[in-house]
Design a protein around this motif. Structure first.
Motif, PDB file in Angstrom:
ATOM      1  N   ASN A  70       0.989  -1.344   0.064  1.00 35.28           N
ATOM      2  CA  ASN A  70       0.032  -0.046   0.073  1.00 35.28           C
ATOM      3  C   ASN A  70       0.934   1.171  -0.055  1.00 35.28           C
ATOM      4  O   ASN A  70       0.462   2.317  -0.477  1.00 35.28           O
ATOM      5  CB  ASN A  70      -0.996   0.017   1.150  1.00 35.28           C
ATOM      6  N   LEU A  71       1.938   1.298   0.606  1.00 34.51           N
ATOM      7  CA  LEU A  71       2.878   2.297   0.688  1.00 34.51           C
ATOM      8  C   LEU A  71       3.969   2.419  -0.162  1.00 34.51           C
ATOM      9  O   LEU A  71       4.797   3.535  -0.486  1.00 34.51           O
ATOM     10  CB  LEU A  71       3.406   2.524   2.011  1.00 34.51           C
ATOM     11  N   ASP A  72       4.229   1.520  -0.956  1.00 35.79           N
ATOM     12  CA  ASP A  72       5.354   1.430  -2.120  1.00 35.79           C
ATOM     13  C   ASP A  72       4.761   2.475  -2.955  1.00 35.79           C
ATOM     14  O   ASP A  72       4.003   2.539  -3.577  1.00 35.79           O
ATOM     15  CB  ASP A  72       5.587   0.127  -2.624  1.00 35.79           C
ATOM     16  N   ARG A  73       6.003   3.382  -3.417  1.00 34.21           N
ATOM     17  CA  ARG A  73       5.931   4.507  -4.237  1.00 34.21           C
ATOM     18  C   ARG A  73       4.904   5.617  -3.952  1.00 34.21           C
ATOM     19  O   ARG A  73       4.369   6.222  -4.670  1.00 34.21           O
ATOM     20  CB  ARG A  73       5.540   3.683  -5.650  1.00 34.21           C
ATOM     21  N   LYS A  74       4.540   5.555  -2.576  1.00 37.52           N
ATOM     22  CA  LYS A  74       3.866   6.824  -2.014  1.00 37.52           C
ATOM     23  C   LYS A  74       4.822   7.996  -1.816  1.00 37.52           C
ATOM     24  O   LYS A  74       6.059   7.641  -1.862  1.00 37.52           O
ATOM     25  CB  LYS A  74       3.325   6.179  -0.863  1.00 37.52           C
ATOM     26  N   ILE A  76       6.003  10.707   0.476  1.00 35.39           N
ATOM     27  CA  ILE A  76       6.091  10.939   1.838  1.00 35.39           C
ATOM     28  C   ILE A  76       7.018  12.016   2.046  1.00 35.39           C
ATOM     29  O   ILE A  76       8.133  11.893   1.499  1.00 35.39           O
ATOM     30  CB  ILE A  76       6.605  10.095   2.500  1.00 35.39           C
ATOM     31  N   CYS A  77       6.826  13.091   2.401  1.00 35.92           N
ATOM     32  CA  CYS A  77       7.718  14.249   2.507  1.00 35.92           C
ATOM     33  C   CYS A  77       8.141  14.810   1.119  1.00 35.92           C
ATOM     34  O   CYS A  77       9.457  15.132   1.259  1.00 35.92           O
ATOM     35  CB  CYS A  77       8.529  14.137   3.525  1.00 35.92           C
ATOM     36  N   GLY A  78       7.400  14.717   0.224  1.00 35.72           N
ATOM     37  CA  GLY A  78       8.019  15.025  -0.873  1.00 35.72           C
ATOM     38  C   GLY A  78       8.838  14.258  -1.774  1.00 35.72           C
ATOM     39  O   GLY A  78       9.702  14.493  -2.952  1.00 35.72           O
ATOM     40  N   ARG A  79       9.014  12.930  -1.470  1.00 36.99           N
ATOM     41  CA  ARG A  79       9.634  11.938  -1.974  1.00 36.99           C
ATOM     42  C   ARG A  79       9.049  10.633  -2.213  1.00 36.99           C
ATOM     43  O   ARG A  79       8.060  10.442  -1.387  1.00 36.99           O
ATOM     44  CB  ARG A  79      10.993  11.839  -1.561  1.00 36.99           C
ATOM     45  N   GLN A  80       9.406  10.105  -3.221  1.00 36.17           N
ATOM     46  CA  GLN A  80       8.615   8.758  -3.572  1.00 36.17           C
ATOM     47  C   GLN A  80       9.384   7.809  -2.846  1.00 36.17           C
ATOM     48  O   GLN A  80      10.500   7.212  -3.259  1.00 36.17           O
ATOM     49  CB  GLN A  80       8.403   8.711  -5.193  1.00 36.17           C
ATOM     50  N   ILE A  81       8.829   7.188  -1.802  1.00 30.76           N
ATOM     51  CA  ILE A  81       9.601   5.832  -1.241  1.00 30.76           C
ATOM     52  C   ILE A  81       9.705   4.594  -1.875  1.00 30.76           C
ATOM     53  O   ILE A  81       8.530   4.584  -2.470  1.00 30.76           O
ATOM     54  CB  ILE A  81       8.943   6.027   0.389  1.00 30.76           C
ATOM     55  N   GLU A  82      10.287   3.878  -1.715  1.00 30.60           N
ATOM     56  CA  GLU A  82      10.512   2.594  -2.174  1.00 30.60           C
ATOM     57  C   GLU A  82      10.337   1.673  -1.275  1.00 30.60           C
ATOM     58  O   GLU A  82      11.527   1.830  -0.203  1.00 30.60           O
ATOM     59  CB  GLU A  82      11.413   2.578  -3.272  1.00 30.60           C
ATOM     60  N   ILE A  83       9.797   0.851  -1.174  1.00 35.15           N
ATOM     61  CA  ILE A  83       9.759  -0.123  -0.059  1.00 35.15           C
ATOM     62  C   ILE A  83      10.217  -1.725  -0.695  1.00 35.15           C
ATOM     63  O   ILE A  83       9.448  -2.327  -1.377  1.00 35.15           O
ATOM     64  CB  ILE A  83       8.277  -0.425   0.650  1.00 35.15           C
ATOM     65  N   GLN A  84      10.787  -2.453   0.268  1.00 40.51           N
ATOM     66  CA  GLN A  84      10.978  -3.868   0.048  1.00 40.51           C
ATOM     67  C   GLN A  84      11.401  -4.587   1.419  1.00 40.51           C
ATOM     68  O   GLN A  84      11.412  -3.614   2.397  1.00 40.51           O
ATOM     69  CB  GLN A  84      12.320  -4.044  -1.156  1.00 40.51           C
ATOM     70  N   PHE A  85      11.309  -5.606   1.270  1.00 41.68           N
ATOM     71  CA  PHE A  85      11.525  -6.301   2.489  1.00 41.68           C
ATOM     72  C   PHE A  85      13.120  -6.312   2.890  1.00 41.68           C
ATOM     73  O   PHE A  85      13.851  -6.352   2.078  1.00 41.68           O
ATOM     74  CB  PHE A  85      11.024  -7.809   2.451  1.00 41.68           C
ATOM     75  N   ALA A  86      13.323  -6.020   4.257  1.00 44.74           N
ATOM     76  CA  ALA A  86      14.697  -6.037   4.638  1.00 44.74           C
ATOM     77  C   ALA A  86      15.211  -7.300   4.453  1.00 44.74           C
ATOM     78  O   ALA A  86      14.719  -8.489   4.367  1.00 44.74           O
ATOM     79  CB  ALA A  86      14.709  -5.618   5.871  1.00 44.74           C
ATOM     80  N   GLN A  87      16.610  -7.131   3.989  1.00 42.35           N
ATOM     81  CA  GLN A  87      17.252  -8.433   3.403  1.00 42.35           C
ATOM     82  C   GLN A  87      18.353  -9.128   4.607  1.00 42.35           C
ATOM     83  O   GLN A  87      18.169 -10.317   4.814  1.00 42.35           O
ATOM     84  CB  GLN A  87      18.137  -8.162   2.139  1.00 42.35           C
ATOM     85  N   GLY A  88      18.856  -8.161   5.171  1.00 38.62           N
ATOM     86  CA  GLY A  88      19.850  -8.873   6.244  1.00 38.62           C
ATOM     87  C   GLY A  88      19.564  -8.374   7.515  1.00 38.62           C
ATOM     88  O   GLY A  88      18.641  -7.661   7.660  1.00 38.62           O
ATOM     89  N   ASP A  89      20.657  -8.867   8.482  1.00 38.38           N
ATOM     90  CA  ASP A  89      20.207  -8.368  10.081  1.00 38.38           C
ATOM     91  C   ASP A  89      21.192  -6.891   9.990  1.00 38.38           C
ATOM     92  O   ASP A  89      21.824  -6.822   9.178  1.00 38.38           O
ATOM     93  CB  ASP A  89      20.854  -9.434  10.778  1.00 38.38           C
ATOM     94  N   ARG A  90      20.913  -6.304  11.049  1.00 42.28           N
ATOM     95  CA  ARG A  90      21.558  -5.364  11.254  1.00 42.28           C
ATOM     96  C   ARG A  90      22.982  -5.477  11.460  1.00 42.28           C
ATOM     97  O   ARG A  90      23.305  -6.519  12.057  1.00 42.28           O
ATOM     98  CB  ARG A  90      20.999  -4.264  12.409  1.00 42.28           C
ATOM     99  N   LYS A  91      23.708  -4.503  11.224  1.00 44.46           N
ATOM    100  CA  LYS A  91      25.481  -4.850  10.996  1.00 44.46           C
ATOM    101  C   LYS A  91      25.746  -4.395  12.401  1.00 44.46           C
ATOM    102  O   LYS A  91      25.299  -3.337  13.047  1.00 44.46           O
ATOM    103  CB  LYS A  91      25.935  -4.040   9.966  1.00 44.46           C
ATOM    104  N   THR A  92      26.451  -5.101  12.900  1.00 47.74           N
ATOM    105  CA  THR A  92      27.210  -4.787  14.272  1.00 47.74           C
ATOM    106  C   THR A  92      28.318  -3.755  13.945  1.00 47.74           C
ATOM    107  O   THR A  92      28.714  -3.540  12.629  1.00 47.74           O
ATOM    108  CB  THR A  92      27.863  -5.731  14.870  1.00 47.74           C
TER     109      THR A  92
END
Length: 261
Positions: A70-74, A76-92
DNA sequence: GTTGTTCTAT
């Protein structure tokens, strides 16, 4: 094996996030599709400015999907966001270090960054309610470079008055301490008591609390048996005992007077 | 005692 079993990916990676998009905005937008666990907007580590992307973690993967669709390519704050599933874990930090290369860290003014980081690491939490959502607005204008080396700003007009107060308090405390120490010496009794208590105290170690929370980093590192036993307790017990003792004693002092009258 | 540099774009 089981270590590689990951929880379903409930984190969304949001790209092309405007600089002035704040985590609250994202939370508000994404929160319409389900409960949000966490919103994190990585900042440039040195400039503390948004790096142009964000992570939104949902409780339920289906909500995440929903939000993604629903929010992909919406805009927000003047920019078109792009959403995907996060791929990795956060890096230490170490991983980042290895990735970026050491030269960044040996750069002139970031030289004492390590020290700063170490000293900082304690002051993050202690949020009143860290129920679900971390809100790291804790430092609005936070710039690691501006921080004086090592010592955080605690130099708040070290007046003589302050020092005097401190000294005075310490003095009084030491006084009371010495006084209390001279009176309390219930050694044997206390020890026996504590030991008997410890014997009756069954070790609650096998409580396998299977929470629904995803603990995917098994605490093998913290498996060290903290062998706390008598000293701490005996100390506290001694203190309380001594206090109660002194109380009872003081009562017994006043008792004959009042009773005799 | 449970992380706050996650995969970007200049």
């Amino acid at each position: 094996m089981s270590r590689y079993l990951r929880p379903p990916n409930t984190s969304l990676f949001v790209r092309n996030v405007a600089d002035d998009t704040r985590s609250e905005d994202l939370r508000r937008e994404f929160g319409r599709y389900g409960p949000i666990v966490d919103v994190y907007v990585p900042l440039d580590f040195y400039t503390r400015r948004p790096r142009g992307f964000a992570y939104v973690q949902f409780e339920d993967v289906r909500d995440a999907e929903d939000a993604l669709h629903n929010l992909d390519r919406k805009w927000i704050c003047g920019r078109q966001i792009e959403i995907q599933f996060a791929q990795g874990d956060r890096k230490t930090p170490n991983q980042m270090k290895a990735k970026e290369g050491r030269n960044v860290y040996s750069s002139s003014r970031y030289d004492d960054y390590d020290r700063y980081r170490r000293s900082r690491s304690r002051s993050y939490e202690r949020r009143r309610s860290r129920s679900r959502s971390f809100d790291y607005n804790y430092r609005r204008s936070y710039s690691p470079r501006n921080r004086p080396t090592g010592r955080p700003r605690r130099s708040r007009s070290h007046s003589d008055n302050d020092r005097f107060k401190h000294r005075n308090r310490s003095f009084s405390r030491s006084k009371s301490n010495s006084r209390s120490r001279s009176k309390s010496q219930p050694k044997k009794e206390m020890k026996a008591k504590s030991r008997s208590r410890s014997a009756s105290h069954t070790k609650t170690r096998g409580t396998s609390k299977t929470d629904s929370k995803t603990h995917y980093k098994s605490g093998s590192r913290y498996e060290k048996e903290s062998r706390k036993k008598e000293p701490a307790r005996s100390k506290s017990q001694s203190r309380s005992q001594s206090r109660s003792r002194s109380k009872s004693r003081s009562r017994s002092w006043t008792s004959p007077k009042s009773s005799g009258h």
